[in-house]
Enzyme design. Structure first.
Site, PDB file in Angstrom:
ATOM      1  N   GLU A 200       0.853  -1.188   0.000  1.00 56.15           N
ATOM      2  CA  GLU A 200       0.000   0.000   0.000  1.00 56.15           C
ATOM      3  C   GLU A 200       0.886   1.234   0.000  1.00 56.15           C
ATOM      4  OE1 GLU A 200      -3.621  -0.351   2.636  1.00 56.15           O
ATOM      5  OE2 GLU A 200      -2.730   1.478   3.442  1.00 56.15           O
ATOM      6  N   HIS A 208      -6.189  13.110   9.163  1.00 63.88           N
ATOM      7  CA  HIS A 208      -7.429  12.347   9.246  1.00 63.88           C
ATOM      8  C   HIS A 208      -8.565  13.335   9.031  1.00 63.88           C
ATOM      9  CE1 HIS A 208     -10.203   9.287  11.201  1.00 63.88           C
ATOM     10  NE2 HIS A 208     -10.944  10.366  11.085  1.00 63.88           N
ATOM     11  N   GLU A 288     -12.366   4.137   5.652  1.00 61.31           N
ATOM     12  CA  GLU A 288     -13.451   3.329   6.210  1.00 61.31           C
ATOM     13  C   GLU A 288     -14.654   4.172   6.537  1.00 61.31           C
ATOM     14  OE1 GLU A 288     -10.981   2.040   9.714  1.00 61.31           O
ATOM     15  OE2 GLU A 288     -12.825   2.520  10.800  1.00 61.31           O
ATOM     16  N   ARG A 292     -22.714   5.048  12.230  1.00 64.61           N
ATOM     17  CA  ARG A 292     -23.351   5.445  13.491  1.00 64.61           C
ATOM     18  C   ARG A 292     -23.082   6.923  13.729  1.00 64.61           C
ATOM     19  NH1 ARG A 292     -18.607   6.349  16.036  1.00 64.61           N
ATOM     20  NH2 ARG A 292     -16.910   4.928  15.577  1.00 64.61           N
TER      21      ARG A 292
END
Lengths: 460, 81
Positions: A200, A208, A288, A292
């Site tokens: 990768e 982030h 990802e 929720r």
């Protein structure tokens, strides 16, 4: 319709959902463990039900007991909060099978987006960029060297069976790859009994950044992004909305990609798509999805004016999405500081205890989401988040200054918290300039250890 | 010979095993060295090892596996040899 909502969670998020439910005229019922019988969420709820002993495996994670409690109180819907069973497809399915609404997406979507490999495949189908990598495990050096140019160097060699940061090596160039690959395979075989490795792209300076979305099963909208680069041991510590790293063009394409992926799977409810943002190249890559509500949702609420938890409940009770994309506007800047019952002066050692004195900050732009009150004894069984201090202001600079002012007003006697760490962070020159990546906080903690007053030594 | 109480240094959940499918760290009657792990205490989702301060024999556990303990509560008795 939802008339009786069972809230299967604790702490500040249980209270957050109680508030939203009450505002919508629903009866809020908090399911709590024996250790949480005196929680603020329990006190504020319309009704409560005990679901077992303190240990989460015997209460908040015990599907059978929860379903029985739901039946006993005649609940017609279940809100899982975050953590615990919030991303359990099994739970979502069981709630539905018991004839109740699950406040979240269908079990099949939780399964699909919760599995990293499947989520990645789904992102590729929806033409959302993912971290460039080998499409499958590489068998030998020739194959490893021949992996598409797009992966580039440096590369990560990741054990297929690894996880949580284990089984990862970095190869700076082709020569290093030749050297590292056999070692990585041997290591993977001994550590995980499986020598398959993937390659990768290694993003050295990654931020982030995540996009908040809402969907009604057909249509989805985004509510812009949050930046959560300030992390310690992969746990978010400080978040802000919007991200200081993005220009309007990048923001637009990032947020559109999130909507495309959400609509591709027919997403229902509130969700967050997490991306890595390469600070050097300006590229973003989906990693990802969290199916929720998230801890840091209030900063999005502060900047967009949309009550995300209330919208989740409206969607769950059968309303369509009430907003078009152009209805969602950003105004100002918001930051969230996670106040954890951990002692930064003792290696972030957990510090449960009783609240002796509590003074919350207040005034313009301040929001506190917390289950603390004076006299409250914090149980040692759950995570250490005890309060979220959310600060809004018209721009980033003033938001950070206001955050410092708010932290100066905050008093909590009884146990150590991370508030003092935040006080130092908001004054830091690099934080002020917004030049951070996911490794920033750990480097900062290493380089700037907390000044330890000598009288603290008696504590240990 | 003297007896030492090994106490919980902070409140939490005491575990005698590294994981539910593994055998206990030590059995009653077992000889231990200074530094031998006696069990784990979980507090706020972090696990800490509880170790013997001296060499000796673990005579008896005063609490069961997976029980809630208070700070200062006796976990086991070590007979120092």
């Amino acid at each position: 319709m939802i008339r009786r909502l069972l809230i299967v969670n604790r702490g500040e998020i249980a209270l957050r959902v109680v508030r939203a439910a009450r505002e919508l005229g629903m009866c809020s019922i908090v399911a709590h463990s024996e250790a949480d019988a005196d929680s603020l969420a329990v006190q504020r709820a319309d009704e409560t039900v005990c679901i077992g002993p303190p240990q989460a495996t015997k209460s908040y994670l015990n599907i059978e007991t929860i379903l029985q409690a739901a039946k006993d109180v005649a609940a017609d819907a279940v809100h899982p909060g975050y953590g615990f069973l919030s991303e359990s497809a099994e739970f979502a399915r069981a709630v539905k099978a018991a004839g109740m609404m699950f406040v979240g997406p269908e079990a099949a979507i939780i399964e699909r987006m919760g599995d990293k490999a499947m989520a990645r495949q789904t992102a590729i189908e929806a033409e959302v960029p993912v971290v460039p990598g080998s499409p499958r495990a590489v068998n030998d050096l020739d194959e490893a060297l021949n992996v598409a140019e797009s992966v580039g160097f440096p590369r990560l060699i990741k054990a297929a069976a690894g996880g949580g940061g284990r089984g990862i090596r970095v190869a700076e160039n082709a020569a290093a790859l030749c050297e590292q690959l056999p070692m990585a395979q041997t290591e993977a075989r001994t550590a995980f009994g499986d020598d398959r490795v993937y390659l990768e792209r290694f993003i050295e300076h990654a931020r982030h950044i995540e996009v908040q979305i809402l969907g009604d099963g057909e249509r989805a909208i985004h509510l812009f992004e949050r930046e959560c680069s300030l992390q310690r041991r992969r746990q978010k510590v400080f978040e802000e909305c919007p991200s200081p790293a993005l220009d309007d063009t990048t923001r637009e394409s990032l947020c559109r990609s999130a909507v495309a992926l959400a609509e591709h799977v027919g997403y229902f409810g509130a969700g967050t798509l997490e991306y890595l943002y390469d600070d050097i190249t300006g590229e973003f890559f989906f990693i990802e999805m969290n199916t929720r509500i998230q801890v840091e949702h209030p900063i999005t609420e502060a900047v967009t004016g949309v009550d995300l938890v209330r919208e989740m409940l409206r969607l769950a009770r059968g309303e369509r999405l009430r907003f078009a994309q152009q209805d969602i506007q950003r105004r100002g800047w918001a930051v969230e500081m996670r106040i954890n019952a951990e002692d930064p002066e003792r290696g972030f050692f957990p510090s449960p205890g009783q609240v002796q004195r509590l003074v919350w900050p207040s005034g313009p732009g301040i929001r506190i989401d917390s289950g603390l009150y004076e006299g409250y004894r914090m149980p040692p069984f759950y995570d250490s988040l005890v309060a979220k201090l959310i600060v809004w202001d018209e721009c980033r600079e003033s938001a950070l200054i206001r955050a410092g002012r708010a932290l100066d007003e905050f008093i909590l006697d009884g146990f150590a918290t991370t508030a003092a760490l935040h006080r130092r962070l908001v004054d830091d020159a690099e934080v002020r300039r917004g030049v951070v990546d996911t490794g920033f906080l750990e480097r900062w903690l290493e380089a700037k250890p907390t000044p330890t007053p000598s009288d603290k030594e008696v504590v240990s | 010979m003297s007896q030492q109480d090994i106490q919980a240094p902070f409140p939490g959940v005491f575990y005698r095993r590294p994981s539910p499918d593994k055998p206990p760290f030590v059995e009653e009657g077992q000889q231990v060295e200074a530094g031998t792990i006696i069990g784990l205490i979980e507090v706020m989702k972090q696990f800490f090892e509880l170790r013997a301060d001296a060499a000796g024999i673990i005579t008896a556990f005063q609490v069961e596996d997976e029980t809630v303990v208070e700070a200062g509560q006796g976990i086991t008795v070590l007979e120092v040899v």
